[in-house]
Design an enzyme around this catalytic site. Structure first.
Site: not given
Length: 253
Positions: A69, A95, A159, A161-163
């Site tokens: 992705v 996901n 992680y 920051a990405s979420k």
């Protein structure tokens, strides 16, 4: 239509990314049990065979397609495969995700970028490709995390920051596509669920987190998948732009 019938997804086509293991397997199986056909995307194409078998056992048709992705072209190819195989895309479950636990002073730029490329950028590329072909009434479900809201006591800057970014992306796409395209966009923010990612935690970490969880246990992936079914179905037809926290009460303590 009865309330129970409104949770059914018969005749719908659902794309699930990160479908080779963990929560992706649970999502795929649950959507098949709700009546949908599945298009599976993951980098580890061989491991999707087990997921595909579960979908078929539940009565769904399934197509698996190798997908990274982080590559916008591969995201478009996955959506094209869904259109070629089934003629439509009704639901996207974004996901696919990776995580690192690297102290901020030692995290290399490429380590940080890799997490953002998969978790945040990948969610956008998939949503973008699906948004071009989805009909009114379709649903996008982004998988965020409670670590976009709180910390977990580990060095997880990339992680987290990405979420947090996924939550912001969810709100913006919902307002862009709600009235104009009739596409609902929501996010799930899971707490601690048994998965490949939790298997990588240091010994004893999860046990130390249990006192913070009101329910006193880890989540069952089927419980998260059931929430996704609600968001994807007409039962959740008036819900958009929301991040639904499913964490056994962790974030209220």
């Amino acid at each position: 239509m009865s309330v129970l019938d409104s949770f059914r997804l018969d005749g719908k086509v659902v794309i699930v990314t990160g479908a080779s293991s963990g929560l992706g397997v649970s999502f795929a199986q649950a959507f098949a049990e709700a009546g949908a056909d599945l298009v599976l995307g993951a980098r580890r194409v061989e491991q999707m065979a087990g997921t595909a078998a579960l979908v078929e056992q539940a009565g769904g048709k399934v197509h698996a397609h190798k997908t990274d992705v982080a590559d916008p072209e591969q995201c478009q190819q996955l959506v094209d495969a869904a259109i070629n195989e089934f003629g439509r895309v009704d639901v996207l479950v974004n996901n696919a995700g990776i995580g690192t636990a690297v102290p901020a002073t030692r995290e290399a730029p490429d380590e940080f970028r890799k997490v953002i490329d998969v978790n945040l950028n990948g969610s956008y590329w998939m949503a973008q490709s699906c948004g071009r072909v989805m009909a009114p009434g379709s649903s996008i479900i982004n998988i965020a995390s409670i670590l976009g809201v709180i910390t977990g006591g580990l060095p997880q800057a990339a992680y987290s920051a990405s979420k947090a970014g996924v939550m912001g992306l969810t709100r913006d796409l919902a307002q862009q596509w709600g009235s104009r395209k009739g596409i609902r966009v929501n996010a799930l923010a899971p707490g601690f669920f048994k998965s490949e990612m939790t298997d990588e935690y240091q010994p004893g970490y999860l046990e130390k987190q249990l006192p913070r969880i009101v329910m006193g246990r880890l989540g069952d992936p089927a419980e998260l998948a059931a929430t996704a079914i609600w968001l994807a179905s007409s039962a959740g037809g008036y819900v958009t732009g929301q991040t639904i926290i499913v964490d056994g009460g962790l974030t209220i303590t």
